[in-house]
Scaffold this motif. Structure first.
Motif, PDB file in Angstrom:
ATOM      1  N   UNK A 151       0.819  -1.140  -0.070  1.00 21.73           N
ATOM      2  CA  UNK A 151       0.085   0.086   0.143  1.00 21.73           C
ATOM      3  C   UNK A 151       0.918   1.389  -0.048  1.00 21.73           C
ATOM      4  N   UNK A 152       2.168   1.195   0.559  1.00 19.40           N
ATOM      5  CA  UNK A 152       3.064   2.397   0.473  1.00 19.40           C
ATOM      6  C   UNK A 152       3.627   2.323  -0.834  1.00 19.40           C
ATOM      7  N   UNK A 153       3.582   1.191  -1.833  1.00 18.97           N
ATOM      8  CA  UNK A 153       4.137   1.317  -2.861  1.00 18.97           C
ATOM      9  C   UNK A 153       5.796   1.306  -2.897  1.00 18.97           C
ATOM     10  N   UNK A 154       6.312   1.008  -1.689  1.00 12.15           N
ATOM     11  CA  UNK A 154       7.662   0.628  -1.514  1.00 12.15           C
ATOM     12  C   UNK A 154       8.223  -0.716  -2.174  1.00 12.15           C
ATOM     13  N   UNK A 155       8.623  -0.821  -3.441  1.00 11.75           N
ATOM     14  CA  UNK A 155       8.947  -2.120  -3.971  1.00 11.75           C
ATOM     15  C   UNK A 155      10.158  -2.789  -3.337  1.00 11.75           C
ATOM     16  N   UNK A 156      11.213  -1.950  -2.814  1.00 16.21           N
ATOM     17  CA  UNK A 156      12.604  -2.320  -2.213  1.00 16.21           C
ATOM     18  C   UNK A 156      11.849  -2.996  -0.739  1.00 16.21           C
ATOM     19  N   UNK A 157      11.162  -2.433   0.053  1.00  9.47           N
ATOM     20  CA  UNK A 157      10.654  -2.853   1.312  1.00  9.47           C
ATOM     21  C   UNK A 157       9.970  -4.012   0.985  1.00  9.47           C
ATOM     22  N   UNK A 158       9.092  -4.371  -0.059  1.00 12.97           N
ATOM     23  CA  UNK A 158       8.230  -5.484   0.066  1.00 12.97           C
ATOM     24  C   UNK A 158       8.984  -6.416  -0.526  1.00 12.97           C
ATOM     25  N   UNK A 159       9.941  -6.376  -1.519  1.00 13.25           N
ATOM     26  CA  UNK A 159      10.944  -7.485  -1.787  1.00 13.25           C
ATOM     27  C   UNK A 159      11.744  -7.901  -0.709  1.00 13.25           C
ATOM     28  N   UNK A 160      12.134  -7.095   0.171  1.00  9.01           N
ATOM     29  CA  UNK A 160      13.206  -7.330   1.282  1.00  9.01           C
ATOM     30  C   UNK A 160      12.179  -8.162   2.323  1.00  9.01           C
ATOM     31  N   UNK A 161      10.918  -8.083   2.498  1.00 11.39           N
ATOM     32  CA  UNK A 161       9.881  -8.631   3.251  1.00 11.39           C
ATOM     33  C   UNK A 161       9.687 -10.161   2.845  1.00 11.39           C
ATOM     34  N   UNK A 162       9.908 -10.380   1.537  1.00  9.84           N
ATOM     35  CA  UNK A 162       9.643 -11.501   1.013  1.00  9.84           C
ATOM     36  C   UNK A 162      10.841 -12.463   0.875  1.00  9.84           C
ATOM     37  N   UNK A 163      11.985 -11.705   0.646  1.00  9.05           N
ATOM     38  CA  UNK A 163      13.045 -12.361   0.257  1.00  9.05           C
ATOM     39  C   UNK A 163      13.627 -13.250   1.515  1.00  9.05           C
ATOM     40  N   UNK A 164      14.080 -14.420   1.209  1.00  5.66           N
ATOM     41  CA  UNK A 164      14.691 -15.193   2.338  1.00  5.66           C
ATOM     42  C   UNK A 164      16.205 -15.086   2.332  1.00  5.66           C
ATOM     43  N   UNK A 165      16.830 -14.664   1.240  1.00  6.23           N
ATOM     44  CA  UNK A 165      18.326 -14.796   1.013  1.00  6.23           C
ATOM     45  C   UNK A 165      19.058 -13.775   1.927  1.00  6.23           C
ATOM     46  N   UNK A 166      18.345 -12.520   2.147  1.00 10.21           N
ATOM     47  CA  UNK A 166      19.131 -11.662   2.955  1.00 10.21           C
ATOM     48  C   UNK A 166      20.466 -11.136   2.754  1.00 10.21           C
ATOM     49  N   UNK A 167      20.801 -11.694   1.433  1.00 10.32           N
ATOM     50  CA  UNK A 167      22.393 -11.298   1.343  1.00 10.32           C
ATOM     51  C   UNK A 167      22.614 -10.155   0.197  1.00 10.32           C
ATOM     52  N   UNK A 168      22.800  -8.871   0.611  1.00  7.51           N
ATOM     53  CA  UNK A 168      23.129  -7.903  -0.527  1.00  7.51           C
ATOM     54  C   UNK A 168      21.747  -7.480  -1.198  1.00  7.51           C
ATOM     55  N   UNK A 169      20.764  -7.376  -0.126  1.00  4.31           N
ATOM     56  CA  UNK A 169      19.406  -7.040  -0.785  1.00  4.31           C
ATOM     57  C   UNK A 169      18.481  -8.037  -1.116  1.00  4.31           C
ATOM     58  N   UNK A 170      17.425  -7.837  -1.845  1.00  8.62           N
ATOM     59  CA  UNK A 170      16.544  -8.871  -2.298  1.00  8.62           C
ATOM     60  C   UNK A 170      17.024  -9.422  -3.619  1.00  8.62           C
ATOM     61  N   UNK A 171      16.614 -10.675  -3.900  1.00  8.46           N
ATOM     62  CA  UNK A 171      16.979 -11.315  -5.022  1.00  8.46           C
ATOM     63  C   UNK A 171      16.078 -11.181  -6.163  1.00  8.46           C
ATOM     64  N   UNK A 172      16.425 -11.401  -7.290  1.00  5.60           N
ATOM     65  CA  UNK A 172      15.414 -10.943  -8.527  1.00  5.60           C
ATOM     66  C   UNK A 172      13.925 -11.589  -8.476  1.00  5.60           C
ATOM     67  N   UNK A 173      14.054 -12.722  -8.161  1.00  8.89           N
ATOM     68  CA  UNK A 173      12.643 -13.576  -7.949  1.00  8.89           C
ATOM     69  C   UNK A 173      12.018 -12.909  -6.897  1.00  8.89           C
ATOM     70  N   UNK A 174      12.355 -12.657  -5.836  1.00  9.25           N
ATOM     71  CA  UNK A 174      11.471 -11.709  -4.881  1.00  9.25           C
ATOM     72  C   UNK A 174      11.143 -10.424  -5.156  1.00  9.25           C
ATOM     73  N   UNK A 175      12.085  -9.887  -5.999  1.00 11.82           N
ATOM     74  CA  UNK A 175      11.496  -8.443  -6.428  1.00 11.82           C
ATOM     75  C   UNK A 175      10.479  -8.507  -7.557  1.00 11.82           C
TER      76      UNK A 175
END
Length: 83
Positions: A45-69
């Motif tokens: 709802x905030x439109x924050x793609x990076x924050x949303x991808x980070x909340x989904x991503x399980x890798x947590x290494x160097x930001x979100x992976x392409x799949x989670x983005x």
């Protein structure tokens, strides 16, 4: 009111499935992704793609992976359609 509750439930389920990973034959998310769905939609709802991808991503290494983005993008589209 029942229609709104059903629609919200449907959207939550769809967001959870997207976060969990859509595959042929898979119709439901895991319990962990189902529990995160409401929070993910709040972030969407905030439109924050990076924050949303980070909340989904399980890798947590160097930001979100392409799949989670890509998953985050799909959830943002879902949230936009829900409005």
């Amino acid at each position: 009111m029942t229609t709104v509750a059903f629609r919200n439930s449907e959207i939550l389920g769809r967001a959870a499935l997207i976060a969990c990973g859509i595959r042929p034959g898979k119709t439901e998310s895991c319990a962990s992704c189902a529990a995160k769905a409401e929070g993910l939609l709040r972030i969407a709802g905030t439109g924050a793609l990076d924050a949303l991808a980070a909340a989904i991503c399980r890798s947590r290494v160097g930001g979100s992976c392409a799949e989670c983005t890509a998953k985050a993008t799909a959830i943002l589209e879902l949230a936009g359609a829900a409005e």
